[in-house]
Design an enzyme around this catalytic site. Sequence first.
Site, PDB file in Angstrom:
ATOM      1  N   LYS A 187       1.024  -1.064   0.101  1.00 28.16           N
ATOM      2  CA  LYS A 187       0.040   0.023  -0.054  1.00 28.16           C
ATOM      3  C   LYS A 187       0.881   1.331   0.101  1.00 28.16           C
ATOM      4  O   LYS A 187       2.082   1.121   0.288  1.00 28.16           O
ATOM      5  CB  LYS A 187      -1.004  -0.061   1.085  1.00 28.16           C
TER       6      LYS A 187
HETATM    7  C1  LIG Z   1      -9.833  -3.171  -1.602  1.00 27.69           C
HETATM    8  C2  LIG Z   1      -9.257  -3.645  -0.648  1.00 27.69           C
HETATM    9  N1  LIG Z   1     -10.122  -3.856   0.573  1.00 27.69           N
HETATM   10  C3  LIG Z   1      -9.391  -4.368   1.703  1.00 27.69           C
HETATM   11  C4  LIG Z   1      -8.153  -5.036   1.552  1.00 27.69           C
HETATM   12  C5  LIG Z   1      -7.675  -5.855   2.915  1.00 27.69           C
HETATM   13  O1  LIG Z   1      -6.553  -5.151   3.349  1.00 27.69           O
HETATM   14  P1  LIG Z   1      -5.692  -6.055   4.492  1.00 27.69           P
HETATM   15  O2  LIG Z   1      -4.626  -6.671   3.775  1.00 27.69           O
HETATM   16  O3  LIG Z   1      -4.882  -4.551   5.334  1.00 27.69           O
HETATM   17  O4  LIG Z   1      -6.706  -6.578   5.413  1.00 27.69           O
HETATM   18  C6  LIG Z   1      -7.345  -4.810   0.392  1.00 27.69           C
HETATM   19  C7  LIG Z   1      -6.029  -5.322   0.723  1.00 27.69           C
HETATM   20  O5  LIG Z   1      -5.368  -5.486  -0.258  1.00 27.69           O
HETATM   21  C8  LIG Z   1      -7.904  -3.975  -0.693  1.00 27.69           C
HETATM   22  O6  LIG Z   1      -7.215  -3.842  -1.411  1.00 27.69           O
END
Ligand SMILES: Cc1ncc(COP(=O)(O)O)c(C=O)c1O
Length: 388
Positions: A187
Amino acid sequence: MARATFLSFSPPCLSEQEIVAVSEVLRKDWLSSGPKTKEFEQTFCQVVGAKSALALNSCTAGLHLGMILHQVGPGCEVITSPLTFCATANVVEHVGGSVVLADINPDTLLIDESQIEKNLSNKTKVIVPVHYAGTPCNMPAINAVAATRGIAVVEDAAHCMPGKTTVAGEPVGSSDNLTLFSFYATKNITTGEGGMMTGPQALVDEARSFALHGMTRNAWGRFAKGGSWKYDVLQPGYKYNLTDMAAALGVVQLSRVNELFAQRMKIVGIYEEAFARNEYFVPLKQSAGVESSRHLYVIQLNLEKLTIGRDEFITQLSERNIGTSVHYTPVHQLTYYAKKYGWTPESFPNAYKVGQRMLSLPLSSAMSTDDACDVVAAVKDVCAKFTR
Ligand SMILES: Cc1ncc(COP(=O)(O)O)c(C=O)c1O
């Protein structure tokens, strides 16, 4: 000529400052959620103008808590986009709710408000707009639809750092909706794994208890000098808190957010100039009136002009030492969801069509202009070699 070393899709951009900050935590006697986590939350509030913030060990954890706080359970429906990471839908399943997908607008790749309206029912409990690639959805329209029917909105802002909506002139994260950010390794700013919830104080306070076993007092409050060992459990919660090591990384990354964004925009600028006019693919158009965090550089291949498909295009780039990714295989095409809901690829035709021809080129603040030029050269080479 292919570059000599592999360029990974999104390497983190870490400096000596992050290494020093994490080392300082390691030299002290508190590693779990404590003073650094608090500092991260407070700084985050300032940066996005949030009313309140809760640091979590992932964005997924925050989305799950969002479902719980809005009492999603069996018999409830949650509307979201088919073009998202599986986590957005998985958390609905975790609480026993039903996923309802509203197709995307093929130009913006964001959830289409008119499709949301078509899919509303008296079971709709929550709408989860996904700010895909960091571009804010049309929040005034979505909030209005939700408000008139008493439906909650939980914003998936995993890609939004920093992100602004200029429609309302407000940064994503400053609204009254629970909003979830991700600091996953790829990210725009990262803590390795991590997330942040923002929203109104009362809801975030409730989430804080759920994020730590449902306890009335956190560990720092129990073990620090002057703390008390006593606690109660008002409901069985989860273990979703962030460590101080990760938070120390986050505090430094946050202090560099503008510098990191400027470098990201430099790479985007090189791509935009190189790919402005070509017949082989269309880069994602930027929506008018909003500011994007430019988390992803997504292109959609014009398969009619190429002798190879998307998967082979990716292989060819990899052979030229360029890493890529795909965001995403649409949710309705994932086996679990296709089977459970009886969805076919054509159930959501816009997401399906886009999902077949899209890929994300490398984009990271750690990339140099030479890296970006290597990507441009490789993409042009593949297009020339496989032109129809
Ligand atoms: C659109 C979206 N939502 C949720 C997530 C979940 O994030 P995390 O990996 O921090 O749980 C991601 C992660 O890539 C994402 O791209």
